[in-house]
Design a protein around this motif. Structure first.
Motif, PDB file in Angstrom:
ATOM      1  N   ILE A 216      16.451  -3.090  45.857  1.00  0.00           N
ATOM      2  CA  ILE A 216      17.674  -2.900  45.074  1.00  0.00           C
ATOM      3  C   ILE A 216      17.633  -1.601  44.281  1.00  0.00           C
ATOM      4  N   THR A 217      16.456  -1.238  43.784  1.00  0.00           N
ATOM      5  CA  THR A 217      16.335  -0.045  42.951  1.00  0.00           C
ATOM      6  C   THR A 217      15.014   0.657  43.232  1.00  0.00           C
ATOM      7  N   GLU A 218      15.013   1.972  43.029  1.00  0.00           N
ATOM      8  CA  GLU A 218      13.770   2.734  43.137  1.00  0.00           C
ATOM      9  C   GLU A 218      13.027   2.772  41.812  1.00  0.00           C
ATOM     10  N   ASP A 219      13.696   2.368  40.751  1.00  0.00           N
ATOM     11  CA  ASP A 219      13.073   2.386  39.432  1.00  0.00           C
ATOM     12  C   ASP A 219      12.176   1.167  39.256  1.00  0.00           C
ATOM     13  N   PRO A 220      11.159   1.270  38.409  1.00  0.00           N
ATOM     14  CA  PRO A 220      10.276   0.115  38.170  1.00  0.00           C
ATOM     15  C   PRO A 220      11.051  -1.053  37.583  1.00  0.00           C
ATOM     16  N   VAL A 221      10.629  -2.257  37.935  1.00  0.00           N
ATOM     17  CA  VAL A 221      11.361  -3.445  37.503  1.00  0.00           C
ATOM     18  C   VAL A 221      10.404  -4.628  37.397  1.00  0.00           C
ATOM     19  N   ILE A 222      10.705  -5.523  36.469  1.00  0.00           N
ATOM     20  CA  ILE A 222      10.001  -6.803  36.344  1.00  0.00           C
ATOM     21  C   ILE A 222      10.974  -7.891  36.779  1.00  0.00           C
ATOM     22  N   ILE A 223      10.540  -8.746  37.690  1.00  0.00           N
ATOM     23  CA  ILE A 223      11.380  -9.833  38.188  1.00  0.00           C
ATOM     24  C   ILE A 223      10.751 -11.158  37.767  1.00  0.00           C
ATOM     25  N   GLN A 224      11.552 -12.020  37.151  1.00  0.00           N
ATOM     26  CA  GLN A 224      11.080 -13.343  36.735  1.00  0.00           C
ATOM     27  C   GLN A 224      11.911 -14.410  37.442  1.00  0.00           C
ATOM     28  N   ASN A 225      11.235 -15.498  37.832  1.00  0.00           N
ATOM     29  CA  ASN A 225      11.941 -16.529  38.573  1.00  0.00           C
ATOM     30  C   ASN A 225      11.130 -17.820  38.549  1.00  0.00           C
ATOM     31  N   THR A 226      11.671 -18.850  39.193  1.00  0.00           N
ATOM     32  CA  THR A 226      10.981 -20.130  39.359  1.00  0.00           C
ATOM     33  C   THR A 226      11.147 -20.582  40.804  1.00  0.00           C
ATOM     34  N   TRP A 227      10.292 -21.529  41.210  1.00  0.00           N
ATOM     35  CA  TRP A 227      10.403 -22.081  42.559  1.00  0.00           C
ATOM     36  C   TRP A 227      10.066 -23.562  42.526  1.00  0.00           C
TER      37      TRP A 227
END
Length: 631
Positions: A216-227
């Protein structure tokens, strides 16, 4: 020769650029380009089944796949328990119809099924301990902290650290390491505990750091989620977010710190005080500015994950970065393991603030903390039922040492009991059983303590207050609430309303929460109307004996509407009684503080154990209900 060498260098750099672009367009390709010394699979199933082969049930586990009906029958079958041991089960057999009262409560059948297996395991352990004799009694099982500081323990694969007794509010996980490898991406997963025969465990938090961005982006990112097995991956929460607005807060902390993703010009991080070379990375005039991100390849980072009241916070190098609200049925007590994978060279992992019970030989005030057995149908002015989860040992001890020491409690005018569901972890259940038999003030519940079914505890409190005891008033509160029970009793006596009473912080015009990610989300199917009937907030409300009896009566008949928000459920039940002719008296009490502590309180909510002790000390010294402030 120099031109030829220079051409090779340019060709090599151009190849790396093409490789980089290909990876960004094909995130799944990362797995084939990992450093041989690390694993960074975003797909949760890859590292639970690394060969990529279909998951096949082990025939040896088939014996654990027992029907819900069989497990329920085992929950209520007779056991070889002493009279003193049976004291913690006085409401247990009254709840044998819960399976038929599960409609409208998510995870209800699951909670009973899991409790059947947990109860069977606990009873087996108790029998073995009795047969072994007094000299073979197990020691304390739940540690306060766990440390892994030896590099040889981390290896080059997924690092896994078992959390024996789950997490509680205030627990923290500190990870010290250096992002490295080709991409510097890594992830931290908090996974749930499982019982034998269960499918893959749930992921309570998936914390995915992508230093070079994603598709989605070339910039650094933190992704948080659950499963979870039932719902698969939830909705991603990104930091920085895709949209410009990010006003959400959890525990009064930003879901994503506004500085993340901003131009790095003028921003000096905590690491800059000891990594001066970072300043050379700030853009020169005319150059494209870099953006602030808390993790960098090749630089050590100290990341701390902390359990809050409403969600999970992450700080890096002492600076708050993200907050993540707990999602339905994914609560900290469920965490059974920490898994860290990807391009990060770990230095240490420290887990602290874990739930643990006190060593009995070190409890000097044990005699005054114990509760005596109460004769059946004993008349009391007020019965207080306290919601508590199995591994909240410290909160229960704080209540025992503070407001449970009021004279009205000690002389028997007020009775107090904790209502605690079973845990999926055998160690926690064994500690809980010892605690219940030591202090005599716990009522065990025949279900696993998921938040969505706590309404069953409300029913149990009504049963205890009217069937085990004969209480004029029945109160519900939480183990993180400080209740001035002497003042509450005085207020009730002053009001002199003994029939049809709902006393508390009453909400007369509230609407259902329709935000899907909210812990209090209510679907139109669960409550189709625009407003709720009047209800009193859960940290502290009181009903008269006739209302509690009505709840028990309707439960036995199977006519009680189940609703997952227990305080609203009580309001719904009272509204039904009102519609059938009961005269209802709503008594509003603004001194019940539902969001903390204010001077003059009769109930102060969200109090940590040390704050409870401080409030008690202030009351004893000044006789004034003043609050404790911590810097």
């Amino acid at each position: 020769m120099r031109k030829w060498s220079g051409g090779l260098v340019l060709l090599f750099l151009f190849s790396l650029l093409l490789l980089r672009l290909w990876i960004l367009e094909n995130p799944l390709a990362e797995s084939s380009l990992q450093s041989p010394f690390s694993v960074n699979y975003s797909d949760y199933f890859y590292w639970t089944n690394p060969e990529g082969s279909p998951v096949v049930r082990n025939p040896e586990n088939d014996s654990h796949v027992v029907s819900t009906i069989t497990l329920v029958s085992k929950l209520f079958s007779p056991r070889n328990l002493s009279d003193s041991e049976l004291q913690c089960l006085q409401t247990w057999n009254h709840l044998d119809h819960l399976i038929s009262s599960s409609q409208g409560l998510p995870h209800a059948v699951k909670a009973i099924r899991e409790a059947g297996a947990a109860w069977e395991s606990l009873m087996t352990s108790i029998e073995e301990e009795k047969l072994a004799g007094p000299g073979k009694v197990k020691g304390k099982l739940c540690p306060y902290s766990i440390r892994r500081m030896n590099a040889s323990e981390f290896g080059h694969d997924v690092f896994k650290l078992v959390i024996p007794c789950g997490l509680v509010q205030g627990s923290s996980i500190t990870v010290i390491g250096t992002p490295g490898g080709l991409l510097g991406n890594f992830q931290i997963d908090l996974t749930g505990a499982t019982l034998p025969g269960e499918p893959d465990p749930p992921v309570i938090l998936h914390y995915n750091v992508r230093i070079h961005g994603d598709k989605i982006t070339e910039d650094p990112v933190i992704i948080q989620n659950t499963w979870t097995v039932a719902n698969d991956w939830g909705e991603e929460e990104r930091c920085p977010p895709l949209d410009t607005e990010n006003d959400g807060k959890v525990d009064d902390l930003e879901q994503c710190d506004p500085m993340v993703g901003r131009d790095n010009k003028g921003i000096i991080t905590a690491n800059d005080h000891y990594n001066f070379s970072r300043r050379s990375m700030l853009p020169k005039d005319g150059a494209k500015p870099t953006k602030y991100f808390p993790f960098r390849q090749g630089y050590i980072a100290i990341a701390t994950i902390r359990m809050g009241a409403e969600g999970i916070q992450m700080s890096v190098d002492g600076k708050h970065i993200t907050s993540f609200a707990y999602r339905e049925s994914l609560e900290p007590w469920l965490v059974g393991e920490v898994r860290i994978s990807g391009d990060i060279q770990l230095i240490s992992v420290i887990v602290s603030g874990l739930p643990t019970s006190e060593d009995l030989e070190h409890v000097l005030d044990l005699d005054i903390l114990k509760s005596s057995a109460i004769p059946i149908h004993k008349s009391v002015d007020l019965f207080v039922g306290v919601f508590s989860t199995a591994n909240n040992f410290k909160h229960r001890m704080a209540v025992r040492r503070t407001w449970k020491q009021y004279d009205v409690v000690r002389v028997g005018s007020v009775a107090v009991r904790f209502f605690v569901g079973l845990h999926k972890n055998e160690m926690v259940n064994e500690e809980l059983w010892k605690e219940a038999n030591t202090y005599g003030d716990i009522q065990l519940m025949p279900f696993i303590d998921y938040y969505t079914i706590i309404t069953w505890k409300t029913i149990a409190i009504c049963i205890y207050g009217t069937n085990v005891l004969s209480a004029k008033y029945i109160m519900k509160t939480d183990d993180d609430a400080f209740a001035r029970v002497d003042e509450l009793l005085t207020s009730l006596q002053r009001a002199n309303i003994t029939h049809g009473l709902l006393y508390g912080r009453i909400n007369f015009k509230s609407r259902p929460n329709r935000k899907v990610d909210s812990k209090w989300y209510i679907t139109p199917e669960e409550w189709p109307e625009e407003r709720y009937p009047p209800w009193a907030h859960g940290p502290g409300y009181v009903v008269s004996n006739d209302i509690a009896k009505g709840v028990h009566k309707q439960y036995k008949r199977g006519h009680l509407k189940m609703f997952k928000l227990e305080d609203v459920a009580m309001g719904i039940w009272i509204e039904e009684m009102k519609n059938k002719g009961m005269n209802i008296n709503y008594k509003n009490e603004n001194r019940i503080n539902i969001d903390g502590c204010k001077a003059g309180y009769v109930v102060a909510h969200y109090q940590e154990p040390r704050e409870m002790l401080c409030l008690w000390q202030k009351l004893r010294e000044t006789h004034q209900p003043s609050c404790c402030r911590w810097s």
